[in-house]
Design a protein around this motif. Structure first.
Motif, PDB file in Angstrom:
ATOM      1  N   SER B 374       0.783  -1.242  -0.142  1.00 47.11           N
ATOM      2  CA  SER B 374      -0.088   0.192  -0.162  1.00 47.11           C
ATOM      3  C   SER B 374       0.928   1.232   0.056  1.00 47.11           C
ATOM      4  O   SER B 374       0.513   2.424  -0.547  1.00 47.11           O
ATOM      5  CB  SER B 374      -0.726   0.058   1.159  1.00 47.11           C
ATOM      6  OG  SER B 374      -2.183  -0.683   0.992  1.00 47.11           O
ATOM      7  N   ALA B 375       1.797   1.207   0.606  1.00 48.43           N
ATOM      8  CA  ALA B 375       2.686   2.452   0.751  1.00 48.43           C
ATOM      9  C   ALA B 375       3.387   2.746  -0.342  1.00 48.43           C
ATOM     10  O   ALA B 375       3.439   3.885  -0.881  1.00 48.43           O
ATOM     11  CB  ALA B 375       3.807   2.164   1.925  1.00 48.43           C
ATOM     12  N   ARG B 376       3.769   1.715  -1.237  1.00 44.73           N
ATOM     13  CA  ARG B 376       4.651   1.836  -2.280  1.00 44.73           C
ATOM     14  C   ARG B 376       3.324   2.609  -3.493  1.00 44.73           C
ATOM     15  O   ARG B 376       3.596   3.458  -4.199  1.00 44.73           O
ATOM     16  CB  ARG B 376       5.205   0.530  -2.911  1.00 44.73           C
ATOM     17  CG  ARG B 376       5.514   0.760  -4.264  1.00 44.73           C
ATOM     18  CD  ARG B 376       7.063   0.145  -4.422  1.00 44.73           C
ATOM     19  NE  ARG B 376       7.539   0.390  -5.755  1.00 44.73           N
ATOM     20  CZ  ARG B 376       7.557   1.423  -6.587  1.00 44.73           C
ATOM     21  NH1 ARG B 376       7.331   2.712  -5.893  1.00 44.73           N
ATOM     22  NH2 ARG B 376       7.972   1.693  -7.704  1.00 44.73           N
ATOM     23  N   GLU B 377       2.424   2.035  -3.487  1.00 42.07           N
ATOM     24  CA  GLU B 377       1.359   2.144  -4.157  1.00 42.07           C
ATOM     25  C   GLU B 377       0.846   3.691  -3.851  1.00 42.07           C
ATOM     26  O   GLU B 377       0.600   4.512  -4.960  1.00 42.07           O
ATOM     27  CB  GLU B 377       0.057   1.358  -4.066  1.00 42.07           C
ATOM     28  CG  GLU B 377      -1.217   1.621  -5.187  1.00 42.07           C
ATOM     29  CD  GLU B 377      -2.490   0.779  -4.730  1.00 42.07           C
ATOM     30  OE1 GLU B 377      -2.860   0.748  -3.688  1.00 42.07           O
ATOM     31  OE2 GLU B 377      -3.112   0.323  -5.931  1.00 42.07           O
ATOM     32  N   GLN B 378       0.621   4.071  -2.704  1.00 39.60           N
ATOM     33  CA  GLN B 378       0.478   5.588  -2.348  1.00 39.60           C
ATOM     34  C   GLN B 378       1.181   6.393  -2.796  1.00 39.60           C
ATOM     35  O   GLN B 378       0.967   7.371  -3.354  1.00 39.60           O
ATOM     36  CB  GLN B 378       0.481   5.509  -0.662  1.00 39.60           C
ATOM     37  CG  GLN B 378      -0.333   6.817  -0.029  1.00 39.60           C
ATOM     38  CD  GLN B 378      -1.746   6.606   0.027  1.00 39.60           C
ATOM     39  OE1 GLN B 378      -2.338   5.682  -0.285  1.00 39.60           O
ATOM     40  NE2 GLN B 378      -2.223   7.936   0.466  1.00 39.60           N
ATOM     41  N   SER B 379       2.403   6.116  -2.779  1.00 39.14           N
ATOM     42  CA  SER B 379       3.574   6.960  -3.160  1.00 39.14           C
ATOM     43  C   SER B 379       3.686   7.063  -4.661  1.00 39.14           C
ATOM     44  O   SER B 379       3.873   8.189  -5.302  1.00 39.14           O
ATOM     45  CB  SER B 379       5.086   6.676  -2.706  1.00 39.14           C
ATOM     46  OG  SER B 379       5.618   5.669  -3.388  1.00 39.14           O
ATOM     47  N   ILE B 380       3.455   6.081  -5.293  1.00 43.74           N
ATOM     48  CA  ILE B 380       3.024   6.070  -6.995  1.00 43.74           C
ATOM     49  C   ILE B 380       2.004   6.947  -7.251  1.00 43.74           C
ATOM     50  O   ILE B 380       2.124   8.064  -7.880  1.00 43.74           O
ATOM     51  CB  ILE B 380       2.847   4.784  -7.357  1.00 43.74           C
ATOM     52  CG1 ILE B 380       4.288   3.713  -7.461  1.00 43.74           C
ATOM     53  CG2 ILE B 380       2.684   4.917  -8.916  1.00 43.74           C
ATOM     54  CD1 ILE B 380       4.131   2.455  -8.072  1.00 43.74           C
ATOM     55  N   GLY B 381       0.965   6.679  -6.412  1.00 44.58           N
ATOM     56  CA  GLY B 381      -0.134   7.874  -6.781  1.00 44.58           C
ATOM     57  C   GLY B 381       0.284   9.241  -6.549  1.00 44.58           C
ATOM     58  O   GLY B 381      -0.190  10.144  -7.507  1.00 44.58           O
ATOM     59  N   GLU B 382       0.692   9.491  -5.320  1.00 41.31           N
ATOM     60  CA  GLU B 382       1.238  10.896  -5.043  1.00 41.31           C
ATOM     61  C   GLU B 382       2.271  11.474  -5.881  1.00 41.31           C
ATOM     62  O   GLU B 382       1.868  12.452  -6.472  1.00 41.31           O
ATOM     63  CB  GLU B 382       1.863  10.933  -3.638  1.00 41.31           C
ATOM     64  CG  GLU B 382       0.977  10.924  -2.616  1.00 41.31           C
ATOM     65  CD  GLU B 382       1.481  10.782  -1.105  1.00 41.31           C
ATOM     66  OE1 GLU B 382       2.761  10.603  -1.005  1.00 41.31           O
ATOM     67  OE2 GLU B 382       0.569  10.597  -0.019  1.00 41.31           O
ATOM     68  N   GLN B 383       3.045  10.591  -6.627  1.00 43.39           N
ATOM     69  CA  GLN B 383       4.032  10.960  -7.612  1.00 43.39           C
ATOM     70  C   GLN B 383       3.316  11.454  -8.683  1.00 43.39           C
ATOM     71  O   GLN B 383       3.734  12.639  -9.475  1.00 43.39           O
ATOM     72  CB  GLN B 383       5.019   9.934  -7.905  1.00 43.39           C
ATOM     73  CG  GLN B 383       6.100  10.214  -8.913  1.00 43.39           C
ATOM     74  CD  GLN B 383       6.851   8.600  -9.064  1.00 43.39           C
ATOM     75  OE1 GLN B 383       6.868   7.739  -8.399  1.00 43.39           O
ATOM     76  NE2 GLN B 383       6.817   8.442 -10.549  1.00 43.39           N
ATOM     77  N   TYR B 384       2.337  10.592  -9.355  1.00 44.59           N
ATOM     78  CA  TYR B 384       1.603  11.043 -10.698  1.00 44.59           C
ATOM     79  C   TYR B 384       0.740  12.453 -10.438  1.00 44.59           C
ATOM     80  O   TYR B 384       0.532  13.164 -11.219  1.00 44.59           O
ATOM     81  CB  TYR B 384       1.035  10.034 -11.369  1.00 44.59           C
ATOM     82  CG  TYR B 384       1.799   9.212 -12.042  1.00 44.59           C
ATOM     83  CD1 TYR B 384       2.247   9.358 -13.296  1.00 44.59           C
ATOM     84  CD2 TYR B 384       2.325   7.858 -11.163  1.00 44.59           C
ATOM     85  CE1 TYR B 384       3.107   8.598 -14.041  1.00 44.59           C
ATOM     86  CE2 TYR B 384       3.301   7.158 -12.190  1.00 44.59           C
ATOM     87  CZ  TYR B 384       3.836   7.457 -13.372  1.00 44.59           C
ATOM     88  OH  TYR B 384       4.363   6.533 -14.109  1.00 44.59           O
ATOM     89  N   ILE B 385       0.161  12.399  -9.290  1.00 49.16           N
ATOM     90  CA  ILE B 385      -0.658  13.580  -8.991  1.00 49.16           C
ATOM     91  C   ILE B 385       0.120  14.767  -9.054  1.00 49.16           C
ATOM     92  O   ILE B 385      -0.259  15.912  -9.619  1.00 49.16           O
ATOM     93  CB  ILE B 385      -1.276  13.299  -7.477  1.00 49.16           C
ATOM     94  CG1 ILE B 385      -2.313  12.443  -7.574  1.00 49.16           C
ATOM     95  CG2 ILE B 385      -2.136  14.705  -6.962  1.00 49.16           C
ATOM     96  CD1 ILE B 385      -3.092  11.727  -6.376  1.00 49.16           C
ATOM     97  N   GLU B 386       1.379  14.588  -8.674  1.00 50.91           N
ATOM     98  CA  GLU B 386       2.414  15.885  -8.516  1.00 50.91           C
ATOM     99  C   GLU B 386       2.782  16.133  -9.975  1.00 50.91           C
ATOM    100  O   GLU B 386       2.503  17.333 -10.592  1.00 50.91           O
ATOM    101  CB  GLU B 386       3.453  15.549  -7.653  1.00 50.91           C
ATOM    102  CG  GLU B 386       4.803  16.395  -7.936  1.00 50.91           C
ATOM    103  CD  GLU B 386       4.909  17.358  -6.782  1.00 50.91           C
ATOM    104  OE1 GLU B 386       4.484  17.153  -5.685  1.00 50.91           O
ATOM    105  OE2 GLU B 386       5.327  18.290  -7.196  1.00 50.91           O
TER     106      GLU B 386
END
Lengths: 325, 511
Positions: B374-386
Motif C-alpha cells: 500500500s505504501a508503495r502504491e500510495q507514493s506512486i499515486g502521489e508522484q503522478y498527482i504531482e
C-alpha cells in the motif's frame, strides 16, 4: 494530504464498514435476550456456533462470486455431492481418510472448474450455468449414494470432537477462512482484479488484463470451499443426498445482508460473516421463543429486505461523504 | 417544392451548453412548409444539438421557438412528437425483438380488449412500408433480423406514418445503399408535397445539393449563413464550414520523427477500416482527423487488439516480422496503450480511488508475491498527482469525483506507469474545459519529446493542427491524405475528410 489523515480516514472507513453490522447483531442478541427465556446460555451459543461454520465457508466463496458480478446457485448441490463422495469413498470403498478427503475436495474443485469454464469460455451468464450445475450435482449425488444416506458413524468424529480454546475445530476453521479471504480481498492483486471485474470488466480488459482467468479462479474457489464445508456438514448430518438444499439462497442472503452488491464491485467477507451470524441468531432465537416455521421464514425474509434497503442508504451516505464505496 | 412555403417553424437565439462546452450560441432557424432545409457543419458544429432541441430531446438554455405562430417549448420528445415533430436519429430507436409492424405503430397498436389486432396492424404497416420501398419485407419480420440500412428505412417509415409536420433526419444515408437512398429522396419529396418541412443533416454534400431547398451552415455552434441551395457549390459550402484562421502551432519540438514505432500495412478491420497503411514514429504526434464514423476509433481498437483484424499487418518498433495482436493484453505487453474515447465506460473504475486506477495495469510494480504494498502504491499515486498536476484531495479520492480533465490525467498516469511506448489517444479532450485541454496538449508534447510515439485522434481540427507534427485523414475508413505541419490548411484537411463521400475512390492519395 498527509499520511496521518489518510490513516485516520481509512480507520473511520473501516469502522463504518463493520460497525453497522456489529451493532445490528448486538441489537438482535439484546432483543432475544429480553423476549426468550434463557437465551444467554452456553447451549444457545454452542448451538449457533455449530450451525455457523459450513454456511460461513460457503458464503465466503459466494461473496467473491458476487463481487465479480456473478452468482453461484450450485453451492448446496456441490456440498451434497462432495459430501456424498467423502462418505462413499470412506465407508463403502474403505479408502484411507486423506485419500477420501482429497477426492471430496477434488469433486468440489471440478464442479467449480466446470461452472467457471462455461461462464468464461462461452460468456454465459453464471445464473444459468450454476442453475444447471445445481441440478447436475444433485443428480450426481443421488447416483453416487443410490439415493440413500451414507452413515459415517465415527469416521469424522475428529471434526466435531476436538475444540480449541473452547471453540470447535470447524468454527476456528471458518474464522480462519473469513480472515484469510478478507486479507486476499483487501490486500492482494487477485482481490484488486476481482473488484475491477465487478466494477467495470470492459475497462479491465482494455487495461490489458484478461478477466477470464480471474473469473475462472473465483468459481473454482467457490466450488472448493463448498467441498471444505461439506466435510463439516457431513460430520454433523452424515452423507445425506438431500444435504444443502436451499443452502444457496441462505448463503446469498447472508452475503447480501453483509452489504455486498449483487451488481458486483463491492463487498466485504467480514460483513458476510456478520450476515451469517445474524441469520443464525435470528433462526435460533425465533425457535427459542417458539415461533413456527412460517413465522420464522416470514421474519427472515423481512430482515433480508430491510438489510438491503439499509445498505442502500448507508452506501449513499458514504458516497456523499466522499469515502470510497 | 419551393422556398416560398409559409413559415412553419421559427427559432430565435437558441443557446445550449454542456458543462464548459458551448454547443449552440444564439442560433436562428426558419423552416418553411414543404421544403428541405439542410444543416451542414463539421463535427461538433451544433447540428445534432440544434435538432435535438427542436425534437424536444433537450431543452435549450436560452431562446424561443414558435410552431405555426404559437410559442413552442416541448419539455420532452413525446410532446414534440404530439405536435408533429419527428426525428430519426443516427442511433436507431427500434426494438430488435419486435416485428417491423409493431415497431412502426408502437405507440398506437390497434387492439381489442388488450389483444393486438395483427391483421389490421400488418395491413397498415404494409401500406406505410410500400411507400418507402420496403414492399419486399414482411411486416411481421423481426427488426433485429434486418440490415442496418433497412432498419433505418423502417424508422423513417415509422416517422412518416404518424402525424408529421417536421421530419428531422440525422445522417439518414450513412448506412443506406444507393437504391435505398434514392427511395428515401423520393419519400422526402412526397413528404414535402404534403407540406412537411424536412430538416436534413448530412455530411454528404452532393446529396444536400441534390435535395435541399435551403442550406444553413453551422460552425462552432453559430450560424455562418442560411442561403438558398440553388446555385451553391460544394466548394462554397466547405469553405464556409471551416474557419480560415488556424491558430499558431503550440510548440515546435526539435526533430520530430525518430525510428518507426508502428507501421500499418493495408490494415482492414470490419466495415469501417479499409486498407489503411501508415507509419508512426517515436517522438512524433500524429494526428488522425476525419468525420464522425470515418473509422478512427475502429482503427485504434484494431491496433490495440480490442477488435479483430480482417487482413493486413502491424509491424512494431522497426521489426520486419508482423506482430499478431489478438487481445488488449498482447497489445499492452507490446507497449501499446489505448486511451479510449469513452473514458468513464472503458477507461476508469469510477468508484475506486486514484491510486487504484493508476496502479491497476501495473500491479506487479507495487506488489510482492501477489500482496499489494500500500505504501508503495500510495507514493506512486502521489508522484503522478504531482507530475501531472491532478487536482484532487489525495490518492485515495474516488476517480468519479474528479472533473473530466483530471479523470483524463488519471488515465494518462495509468499508461505512463505501464511504460507504454505507443500511446493512442482517442478524443482525449472531449468534454474537458479549455484550461485542462491545454494541459493535455502539453502532456502530449512532453510524451513525444520523451521519445514516445503518440497517435492523437480528434474531431477538433484546430487542436490537431496546433499540436500534431503530421495529420493523417480518414474518410469512410480509408486514409485519404497525410499532411505535414507546413501544409496544414483546414480547408484541405476538411476536403480530404469528405473525399470518400464526394467521389468514392479505391486508392489512397497522399498530398
Amino acid at each position: 494530504m498527509t499520511k496521518s489523515t489518510t490513516f485516520v480516514s481509512r480507520l473511520t472507513g473501516l469502522l463504518a464498514d463493520y460497525l453497522g453490522m456489529a451493532v445490528a447483531l448486538v441489537i438482535l442478541l439484546l432483543v432475544f435476550g429480553r423476549i426468550a427465556d434463557n437465551f444467554y446460555s452456553w447451549d444457545t451459543f454452542r448451538n449457533i456456533a455449530d450451525q455457523v461454520p459450513d454456511i460461513t465457508i460457503i458464503a465466503v466463496g459466494m461473496t467473491f462470486v458476487l463481487i465479480i458480478a456473478g452468482i453461484d446457485l450450485s453451492v448446496g448441490s456441490i456440498l451434497a455431492l462432495s459430501g456424498a463422495v467423502l462418505g462413499v469413498t470412506l465407508v463403502q470403498l474403505h479408502w484411507p481418510l486423506p485419500l477420501a478427503m482429497a477426492s471430496c475436495l477434488g469433486v468440489g474443485l471440478l464442479c467449480g472448474l466446470l461452472n467457471g469454464g462455461l461462464v468464461v469460455a462461452w460468456g454465459l451468464p453464471s445464473f444459468i450455468v450454476t442453475l444447471g450445475m445445481l441440478e447436475i450435482a444433485r443428480g450426481a449425488t443421488y447416483l453416487v449414494t443410490s439415493s440413500r444416506t451414507v452413515y459415517l458413524f465415527d469416521g469424522l468424529n475428529w471434526v466435531t470432537d476436538y475444540s480449541f480454546l473452547g471453540l470447535s475445530v470447524p468454527f476456528v476453521l471458518a474464522i480462519a477462512v473469513v480472515l484469510l479471504a478478507q486479507l486476499v480481498l483487501s490486500f492482494t492483486v487477485f482481490g484488486r482484479y476481482m473488484i475491477a471485474i465487478g466494477t467495470n470488466e470492459q475497462a479491465l480488459r482494455l487495461s490489458g488484463i484478461s478477466p477470464g482467468r480471474i473469473k475462472l479462479a473465483v468459481f473454482v474457489l467457490s466450488g472448493l470451499l463448498c467441498a471444505v464445508a461439506s466435510i463439516i456438514h457431513t460430520a454433523h448430518y452424515q452423507a445425506n443426498p438431500n444435504n444443502g438444499q436451499g443452502l444457496e439462497l441462505q448463503a446469498i442472503a447472508a452475503v447480501v445482508i453483509g452489504g455486498t452488491s449483487l451488481m458486483g464491485g463491492r463487498g466485504s467477507v467480514i460483513n458476510t460473516f456478520f450476515g451469517v451470524l445474524i441469520i443464525k441468531v435470528l433462526e435460533t432465537g425465533l425457535a427459542q421463543v417458539g415461533a413456527q416455521e412460517p413465522t420464522k421464514r416470514l421474519i427472515t425474509g423481512l430482515v433480508i429486505v430491510a438489510a438491503v434497503i439499509l445498505d442502500y442508504y448507508r452506501h449513499r451516505l458514504r458516497k456523499s461523504s466522499g469515502l470510497p464505496g | 417544392m419551393t422556398e416560398s412555403g409559409y413559415i412553419l417553424f421559427e427559432a430565435r437565439g437558441l443557446s445550449k451548453s454542456f458543462g464548459p462546452v458551448q454547443a449552440l450560441s444564439a442560433v436562428d432557424l426558419v423552416l418553411r412548409s414543404g421544403t428541405v432545409h439542410a444543416l451542414v457543419g463539421e463535427n461538433g458544429a451544433g447540428k445534432s444539438s440544434l435538432s435535438k432541441i427542436i425534437a424536444g430531446i433537450q431543452p435549450p438554455d436560452a431562446g424561443q421557438m414558435q410552431l405555426e405562430g404559437q410559442s413552442f417549448a416541448p419539455s420532452n420528445r413525446r410532446q414534440a412528437e404530439h405536435a408533429g415533430i419527428r426525428m430519426v436519429m443516427q442511433e436507431l430507436n427500434l426494438i430488435d425483438n419486435l416485428s417491423v409492424a409493431e415497431n412502426i405503430f408502437l405507440d398506437q397498436l390497434p387492439s381489442r380488449f388488450g389483444f393486438v389486432r395483427y391483421p389490421t396492424l400488418n395491413r397498415s404497416a404494409r401500406e406505410v412500408m410500400s411507400r418507402v420501398g420496403l414492399e419486399e419485407i414482411s411486416p411481421s419480420a423481426a427488426v433485429g433480423s434486418l440490415g442496418v440500412g433497412t432498419r433505418q428505412m423502417v424508422e423513417i417509415a415509422a416517422g412518416l406514418s404518424r402525424n408529421c409536420r417536421i421530419l428531422i433526419l440525422d445522417e439518414p444515408t450513412a448506412s443506406l445503399a444507393d437504391r435505398e437512398a434514392g427511395l428515401l429522396f423520393r419519400q422526402i419529396h412526397q413528404a414535402c408535397q404534403r407540406g412537411v418541412a424536412v430538416v436534413y443533416i448530412s455530411h454528404r454534400i452532393d446529396e444536400i445539393l441534390r435535395i435541399a431547398d435551403e442550406v444553413t451552415i453551422l460552425r462552432d455552434g453559430r450560424v455562418v449563413s442560411t442561403q438558398l441551395a440553388r446555385g451553391l457549390t460544394a466548394d462554397e459550402i466547405i469553405r464556409s464550414m471551416v474557419g480560415r484562421d488556424l491558430p499558431p502551432r503550440q510548440q515546435t519540438r526539435s526533430a520530430a520523427g525518430g525510428a518507426v514505432a508502428l507501421r500499418l500495412d493495408c490494415l482492414c478491420a470490419g466495415p469501417k477500416v479499409r486498407d489503411v497503411s501508415m507509419e508512426l514514429h517515436r517522438g512524433e504526434i500524429l494526428g488522425l482527423a476525419g468525420l464522425m464514423g470515418s473509422g478512427r476509433t475502429e482503427l485504434a481498437r484494431a491496433i490495440f487488439g480490442a477488435d479483430p483484424i480482417d487482413s493486413g499487418s502491424i509491424y512494431l518498433y522497426g521489426s520486419d516480422r508482423p506482430e499478431r495482436i489478438r487481445s488488449p493484453r498482447q497489445a499492452v505487453r507490446n507497449g501499446i496503450a489505448l486511451l479510449t474515447e469513452d473514458r468513464k465506460q472503458q477507461g476508469l473504475f469510477l468508484p475506486q480511488s486514484i491510486r487504484y486506477n493508476i496502479s491497476l495495469p501495473r500491479l506487479d510494480s507495487c506488489s510482492r508475491l501477489g500482496v499489494i504494498n500500500s505504501a508503495r502504491e500510495q507514493s506512486i499515486g502521489e508522484q503522478y498527482i504531482e507530475s501531472l498536476s491532478i487536482r484532487c484531495s489525495g490518492p485515495d479520492q474516488p476517480v468519479g469525483q474528479l472533473s473530466g480533465g483530471n479523470q483524463q490525467k488519471v488515465v494518462i498516469a495509468k499508461w505512463l506507469l505501464r511504460d507504454c511506448e505507443i500511446l493512442i489517444f482517442d478524443e482525449p479532450t472531449r468534454g474537458i474545459d479549455v484550461g485542462a485541454k491545454f494541459e493535455i496538449y502539453r502532456l502530449l508534447s512532453d510524451l513525444a519529446s520523451r521519445g514516445k510515439a503518440v497517435l492523437f485522434i480528434s474531431s477538433d481540427l484546430k487542436e490537431l493542427t496546433a499540436v500534431c507534427d503530421r495529420i493523417a485523414v480518414l474518410s469512410a475508413g480509408r486514409l485519404t491524405a497525410t499532411f505535414t505541419a507546413q501544409d496544414y490548411s483546414e480547408q484541405a484537411i476538411t476536403e480530404a475528410a469528405f473525399r470518400e463521400h464526394l467521389n468514392p475512390s479505391s486508392g489512397e492519395v497522399r498530398s
